[in-house]
Design an enzyme around this catalytic site. Sequence first.
Site, mmCIF file in Angstrom:
data_model
loop_
_atom_site.group_PDB
_atom_site.id
_atom_site.type_symbol
_atom_site.label_atom_id
_atom_site.label_comp_id
_atom_site.label_asym_id
_atom_site.label_seq_id
_atom_site.Cartn_x
_atom_site.Cartn_y
_atom_site.Cartn_z
ATOM 1 N N CYS A 79 -17.305 -37.595 -83.920
ATOM 2 C CA CYS A 79 -16.208 -37.173 -85.313
ATOM 3 C C CYS A 79 -14.898 -36.484 -84.634
ATOM 4 O O CYS A 79 -14.229 -37.038 -83.765
ATOM 5 C CB CYS A 79 -17.121 -36.303 -86.222
ATOM 6 N N LYS B 293 -23.786 -33.302 -80.341
ATOM 7 C CA LYS B 293 -22.488 -32.790 -80.635
ATOM 8 C C LYS B 293 -22.409 -31.325 -80.439
ATOM 9 O O LYS B 293 -23.066 -30.396 -80.812
ATOM 10 C CB LYS B 293 -22.043 -33.215 -82.077
ATOM 11 N N GLU C 181 -21.257 -42.905 -86.333
ATOM 12 C CA GLU C 181 -21.960 -41.606 -86.562
ATOM 13 C C GLU C 181 -22.909 -41.412 -87.592
ATOM 14 O O GLU C 181 -22.735 -41.988 -88.509
ATOM 15 C CB GLU C 181 -20.734 -40.543 -86.447
#
Length: 531
Positions: free
Chosen positions: A411, A356, A291
């Site tokens: 995440c 995200k 990430e």
Amino acid sequence: MRLSALADGIILSWGWRKRLIALAAGASGALALPPLDLWPLIVVPMTVAVWLIDGAVGATASSRFRAAFAAGWWWGFGFFLAGLWWLGAAFLVEADKFAWAMPLGVVALPAFLALFPALAFGCARLLWPAGAGRILMLAVALTISEWLRGHVLTGFPWNVYGMMLAGQGFIAQFAALGGLYGLTLLAVAIGAAPATLGTAEAGARRWRAPILAILTLAALIGFGAWHIPNAAAPLVAGVKLRLMQPNLAQDAKFSARNGEAILNEYLTLSDRATSPSTLGVQDVTHLIWPESAFPFLLGRSPQALARIAAALPPNTTLITGAARAGEALPGESRPPIFNSVQVVDDEGVIVSSYDKVHLVPFGEYLPPILERLIRGVGLSEFVSIPGGFAAGKRHIPLSIRGLPAVAPLLCYEAIFPGEVMPSQGPRPGLMLNLTNDGWFGQTSGPYQHLAQARMRAIEEGLPLVRVANTGISAVIDGYGRITASLPLGTQGVLDANLPQTAPVTLYAQFGDAALVGLIALFLLLARVRPG
């Protein structure tokens, strides 16, 4: 000391003595979580919880609720404080900016999260049945409160109580039926069952709950042994993965002046031969980076894309985390910046992206209701993005050459039970979790994060590929078995095959339906009076 004397001592305690007992009992639950995974210790917090509620007495229902609520808050505060202490490491990444706020952050979040078990204790006390029924009532109340914790204010289902049993591969397989919350219901009941040995009925009847708990535990183990095949999962043909774990320090990583050096390091590491018989990146079909890999916008750096293209062999694809700039809306001075997964082909073209959706409050953005207050005291979100990240609109699958459909997870998107599948398209063939746990150093946090990602693999019956900046990078099959991994805090590359999917689980098909049924059964049994 006899168990009944211990129980009486807890039930009859009051004031600070009772608060400290609740605090210590809750804190002991963290020992059952990763990385220690001392799962039998689950009996300590859960058994004491029953006795604390037993001791929440008063002349009226409201006074009993308040007494139980207070005990539950101290119990929960101990659990979350001991389980989440490692969050403090993030405040030291830019110590000159955030260190002063560390006590507030480390203490305030557990204090808030403790409201959920406090509410559970209070509500359970209002319906507190006699005898072993109170074990079931506690399990229902704590499970519902955990479900609420996973959904209220965007949710934070980190270290749900069922994770105390999740380290055991066989036991954790129940998540394929009832999900993590279903496992939580059983975990609380099993852990609390010994409470009847110190109180409740006399004679042989007091052993009913512990014996039933042992039988339930045996049944869970038996189901897990049946559910997991003896053989390794078959592999997806023609797929060779290379996971790159750079173990990059946060201070260097997010410095734009080091952008070229960081890319050089990535490319060199990605092409490292792992044995005399390997040729580095020439051997793989998919190269995967973690990430937020770059301190610059990859999509606006043609030089970086050209260098990546030059490094990739024909028909090899790079999948990487990267910040992505969207289109500025009329009246806006700057475009929104997304935390994204980007797919780069061997010609250096970004062929697809996922933005995200579930951002980390305070880490990636500031909740609007608190933004003015937080910025007023000189604080900001942790990421070095002016105004924080913007959220993607929906969870979409990624179509990547040579791979089955991919469910991308950035995440902590991997910690939400039932929310990891794309909102459209066919069932994915794998979950891809890119993360950066470098914020938390070599603490318990990255181990807990991995364990929760592993739980999603069991729930959905899908393999999960996890690439983390500082670790733990891993490939996990659809039964939660880790087939390959790199340790925390090391730099390296991991070559691995991709397991095929396991059969579709009941949880993947029906979500929390089994949990609802179990809760109804528990409530029915909890009201049954012993004969």
